[in-house]
Design a protein around this motif. Structure first.
Motif, PDB file in Angstrom:
ATOM      1  N   GLU A 260       0.828  -1.207   0.000  1.00 33.44           N
ATOM      2  CA  GLU A 260       0.000   0.000   0.000  1.00 33.44           C
ATOM      3  C   GLU A 260       0.863   1.258   0.000  1.00 33.44           C
ATOM      4  OE1 GLU A 260      -3.990   1.606   2.334  1.00 33.44           O
ATOM      5  OE2 GLU A 260      -2.676   0.155   3.321  1.00 33.44           O
ATOM      6  N   GLU A 261       1.987   1.191   0.700  1.00 30.37           N
ATOM      7  CA  GLU A 261       2.841   2.372   0.863  1.00 30.37           C
ATOM      8  C   GLU A 261       3.804   2.607  -0.295  1.00 30.37           C
ATOM      9  OE1 GLU A 261       6.540   3.340   3.648  1.00 30.37           O
ATOM     10  OE2 GLU A 261       4.642   3.557   4.702  1.00 30.37           O
ATOM     11  N   ILE A 262       4.384   1.559  -0.867  1.00 32.48           N
ATOM     12  CA  ILE A 262       5.440   1.747  -1.869  1.00 32.48           C
ATOM     13  C   ILE A 262       4.884   2.346  -3.160  1.00 32.48           C
ATOM     14  CG2 ILE A 262       6.856  -0.117  -0.936  1.00 32.48           C
ATOM     15  CD1 ILE A 262       5.922  -1.874  -3.286  1.00 32.48           C
ATOM     16  N   SER A 263       5.776   2.967  -3.927  1.00 30.01           N
ATOM     17  CA  SER A 263       5.347   3.575  -5.186  1.00 30.01           C
ATOM     18  C   SER A 263       5.153   2.502  -6.252  1.00 30.01           C
ATOM     19  CB  SER A 263       6.386   4.598  -5.658  1.00 30.01           C
ATOM     20  OG  SER A 263       7.392   3.975  -6.409  1.00 30.01           O
ATOM     21  N   PHE A 264       4.552   2.898  -7.358  1.00 30.03           N
ATOM     22  CA  PHE A 264       4.305   1.960  -8.448  1.00 30.03           C
ATOM     23  C   PHE A 264       5.592   1.571  -9.182  1.00 30.03           C
ATOM     24  CE2 PHE A 264       0.048   3.906  -8.032  1.00 30.03           C
ATOM     25  CZ  PHE A 264      -0.701   2.745  -7.883  1.00 30.03           C
ATOM     26  N   ASP A 265       6.693   2.235  -8.861  1.00 32.44           N
ATOM     27  CA  ASP A 265       7.974   1.925  -9.497  1.00 32.44           C
ATOM     28  C   ASP A 265       8.775   0.890  -8.719  1.00 32.44           C
ATOM     29  OD1 ASP A 265       7.543   3.872 -11.482  1.00 32.44           O
ATOM     30  OD2 ASP A 265       8.338   5.453 -10.181  1.00 32.44           O
ATOM     31  N   ASP A 266       8.255   0.445  -7.580  1.00 37.88           N
ATOM     32  CA  ASP A 266       9.083  -0.318  -6.648  1.00 37.88           C
ATOM     33  C   ASP A 266       8.694  -1.781  -6.472  1.00 37.88           C
ATOM     34  OD1 ASP A 266      10.641   1.941  -6.132  1.00 37.88           O
ATOM     35  OD2 ASP A 266       9.283   2.635  -4.556  1.00 37.88           O
ATOM     36  N   PHE A 267       7.974  -2.364  -7.430  1.00 39.51           N
ATOM     37  CA  PHE A 267       7.597  -3.769  -7.297  1.00 39.51           C
ATOM     38  C   PHE A 267       7.662  -4.477  -8.645  1.00 39.51           C
ATOM     39  CE2 PHE A 267       3.751  -2.157  -9.094  1.00 39.51           C
ATOM     40  CZ  PHE A 267       3.157  -3.238  -9.736  1.00 39.51           C
TER      41      PHE A 267
ATOM     42  N   GLU B 224      -6.577  -4.312  -6.037  1.00 38.00           N
ATOM     43  CA  GLU B 224      -7.460  -4.013  -4.902  1.00 38.00           C
ATOM     44  C   GLU B 224      -6.742  -3.153  -3.857  1.00 38.00           C
ATOM     45  OE1 GLU B 224      -8.932  -6.526  -1.063  1.00 38.00           O
ATOM     46  OE2 GLU B 224      -9.114  -7.545  -3.001  1.00 38.00           O
ATOM     47  N   ILE B 225      -5.512  -3.538  -3.502  1.00 41.86           N
ATOM     48  CA  ILE B 225      -4.763  -2.810  -2.460  1.00 41.86           C
ATOM     49  C   ILE B 225      -4.457  -1.381  -2.899  1.00 41.86           C
ATOM     50  CG2 ILE B 225      -2.568  -2.694  -1.194  1.00 41.86           C
ATOM     51  CD1 ILE B 225      -2.520  -5.795  -1.317  1.00 41.86           C
ATOM     52  N   LYS B 226      -4.020  -1.234  -4.166  1.00 39.00           N
ATOM     53  CA  LYS B 226      -3.562   0.071  -4.644  1.00 39.00           C
ATOM     54  C   LYS B 226      -4.692   0.937  -5.195  1.00 39.00           C
ATOM     55  CE  LYS B 226       0.462   0.951  -4.815  1.00 39.00           C
ATOM     56  NZ  LYS B 226       1.287   1.638  -3.775  1.00 39.00           N
ATOM     57  N   GLY B 227      -5.868   0.353  -5.398  1.00 37.50           N
ATOM     58  CA  GLY B 227      -7.005   1.122  -5.889  1.00 37.50           C
ATOM     59  C   GLY B 227      -6.858   1.586  -7.319  1.00 37.50           C
TER      60      GLY B 227
END
Length: 261
Positions: free
Chosen positions: A196-203, A236-239
């Motif tokens: 939920e916290e990390i940015s979309f660039d980090d996974f 779901e988590i990131k919306g």
């Protein structure tokens, strides 16, 4: 996804050389393209599985290999094997060094042997200018401390399981987090908070198949076909839409493995 014909799903961490796939490996791998899974990275964990990963990558154009010695096999470390891994790393289908790291869940191999093996392969990755695939279990502090010794080396923290605070430390060092089936488990609250916290660039997306099947297939043999459940959960988590998760994970995987075509 339909708007970008060159966009597809990438499984960044799989073990298709495992005996769990002996009976239907070819049929299974050939089924992926129709499901939008067009790249699979097969991960080595020992000298034997590293060789097997390369062989698999040679047989299937969409499969790439990672070579390295897992902490559970750390006693394989030797100057000779480091030289052999270096030779393997020059292959055009080898995109990283791994899976390497530390695993303190069991008492063996000895922690000092694990650290020696870890450092030797981080040094190899730095010399070869390749990313690394990190396995870290119950060893967060030692993992971070050793990674800090090898400035400039980047990669992925496979099957990320630590806190969101520790995630920030890994990300600062230039690592992305591997997110797989565990994120769908009922007891994965800590991982959900991290995602939920990390940015979309980090996974990046991964399966670790044949292990760690997501809900609703938990306990069964895993495969890249189950990535859809991980995508659903991240959405779901990131919306955000599932297509957006696919797009970002694609971009991140391509950055993680620059040798992958």
């Amino acid at each position: 996804m339909d708007k970008k014909e060159d966009l597809y799903i990438i499984d960044t961490h799989a073990h298709y050389d495992d005996e769990a796939f002996e009976e239907d490996r070819d049929e299974l791998l050939k089924s992926f393209e129709d499901k939008g899974i067009k790249r699979v990275v097969n991960i080595g964990a020992s000298m034997e599985s590293s060789r097997n990963s390369i062989a698999l990558a040679k047989e299937y154009p969409f499969v790439y290999a990672v070579v390295g010695i897992h902490p559970s096999c750390a006693e394989e470390i030797s100057d000779e094997n480091i030289s052999l891994l270096e030779e393997m790393s020059f292959d055009e289908k080898v995109v990283a060094i791994g899976e390497i790291g530390l695993d303190y869940y069991y008492d063996e191999p000895d922690k000092e042997i694990q650290k020696k093996c870890f450092r030797a392969q981080l040094d190899l990755a730095k010399r070869c200018d390749l990313p690394v695939v990190i396995h870290s279990r119950d060893a967060a502090k030692d993992t971070i401390d050793i990674l800090k010794e090898f400035e400039g080396v980047k990669g992925v923290i496979h099957c990320y399981s630590y806190s969101k605070e520790m995630a920030r430390e890994f990300i600062k060092l230039g690592y992305v987090l591997g997110v797989g089936g565990v994120v769908t488990f009922k007891n994965a609250k800590k991982l959900e908070e991290t995602v939920e916290e990390i940015s979309f660039d980090d996974f990046v997306l991964e399966t670790d198949c044949p292990y760690l099947s997501p809900v609703p297939n938990r306990g069964k043999r895993n495969s890249s076909l189950n990535l859809t459940y991980i995508i659903d959960k991240l959405s779901e988590i990131k919306g955000v839409s599932k297509d957006f998760i696919i797009e970002k994970s694609f971009e991140n995987a391509k950055k993680l493995y620059p040798k992958m075509k």
